[in-house]
Design an enzyme around this catalytic site. Sequence first.
Site, PDB file in Angstrom:
ATOM      1  N   ASP A  79      -8.793   0.277 -16.334  1.00  0.00           N
ATOM      2  CA  ASP A  79      -8.845   0.885 -15.007  1.00  0.00           C
ATOM      3  C   ASP A  79      -8.082   2.207 -14.958  1.00  0.00           C
ATOM      4  O   ASP A  79      -8.167   2.926 -13.963  1.00  0.00           O
ATOM      5  CB  ASP A  79      -8.279  -0.077 -13.954  1.00  0.00           C
ATOM      6  CG  ASP A  79      -6.883  -0.556 -14.290  1.00  0.00           C
ATOM      7  OD1 ASP A  79      -6.746  -1.303 -15.268  1.00  0.00           O
ATOM      8  OD2 ASP A  79      -5.925  -0.189 -13.577  1.00  0.00           O
ATOM      9  N   GLY A  98       0.789  -1.223   0.000  1.00  0.00           N
ATOM     10  CA  GLY A  98       0.000   0.000   0.000  1.00  0.00           C
ATOM     11  C   GLY A  98       0.822   1.274   0.000  1.00  0.00           C
ATOM     12  O   GLY A  98       0.272   2.374   0.108  1.00  0.00           O
TER      13      GLY A  98
END
Length: 485
Positions: free
Chosen positions: A251, A125
């Site tokens: 995306d 992340g």
Amino acid sequence: MITDQNPGWHLRHKYQDLPDIFYSSVGPTEVAQSKIVLFNETLAEELGLDDTLLRQLPDIFTGNQLPDESKPIAQAYAGHQFASFTMLGDGRAVLLGEQQADDGRLYDIQLKGAGRTPYSRGGDGRAALGPMLREYLISESMHGLGVPTSRGLAVATTGEKVYREEVLPGAVLTRVADSHIRVGTFQYARQWGSKQDLQALADYTIDRHYPEIAEDENKYLSFLHKVAERQAALIAKWQLVGFIHGVMNTDNVAISGQTIDYGPCAFMDRYDRQTVFSSIDLERRYAYGNQPEIGAWNMARFAESLLILIDEEEEKALPQAKEVIQNYLSLVESYWLDGMRAKLGIVDKTDEDKVLIERLLNLMEQHRADFTNTFRALTLLQFDPASRLFQAKAFQTWFQEWQSKLALQSMTVTEAYQLMKQHNPSVIPRNYLVEKVLDEAVSNNDYQPLYDLLAVMQNPYAYTEMQEAYAADPPDEAYQTFCGT
């Protein structure tokens, strides 16, 4: 209102009115130490924020402190990555909310590199400093070039390391976009949501980006038309400045028509339709010359997601959607042709213009001429005597035909050259320059070269003396880009 505690945040959370399948509530992960290394004063002002006060709040830009009224989420979406469909989502980004500017417009405020989310798929992340500086630099350069784009409000270091092929300093980019709704968001809704979920997403997106079609007889078909038009205009602009996105997955296609998700992107130096920089694009799927066709492919995937809304009987919707997609490449060419005319100072359109333009591009490709600097030389009528292109007899013949065309136009030749200056950048963020300034910042903690390049790219059409040092042809060496994840 700006107070000592609030620098002007007016965060809204309209995206969270959608069904909860579209997001997960998740906050940023705390970091060791926040330090702002890039800050966009101009953008802060446009957002109605007090830049002086914001600079004193570095924890805002890493997620250690949240703005008032923030309700952070990670968005869910899917996507075709190199033509393979998969479930995705914000794996290292959180949306703090939608800043409502003084004019009423909403802008997503997102922290990229803010830690793990339910969509991280095993990732940490986090983001490394180099790629975040790079996205800030390239997106601000695109803004200066007049290309619709997400932008960087700030880059802040975290005082922590991230682990990729090597150990790198960590950072968070505060990204501002008209929204982060993607073609992949609609694919996700179509694949894993109900028709009601899909319709809610479409209605929300129309209200936010295309309110003028809300009362159309078939607003979902109009929606497809509008998105296709914006994408066609966007990709034409990419082609006109030699920009290669590098990873045109569904995306990474924003419904707003902005350029978003700068990963292995770069600007073309020598004109070659097959130019690819991305280390992972082994089959040249996303080469410069393929970008218009890939845009059509992506729009076809978007159309598939909308069929059930266009008509309850999808077989009846299919020919209507096909017509939009079939017209898409004509739209791209129309926008591109108009842009190329402007780059050559042509205002009186004729059917022969495309032939003249293609002849020049073919000569540029044949002689390995620099894309940006060829048009710069034509704009200034300054030709390098060592250039193979400019010494070629075929070019000299082309040049005389072009000059004759300019002389017969409704505007003066002087006015034509002024038009060219407005459409041919004097400088672009050259790949070797980008790598040089990023290395100085990351390796030596010297940000001045990066600041200087950003200043030059604020107005790349200015043709100032300061820009001359950045306008030279690049060194003749191979260049490759890598994804930042």
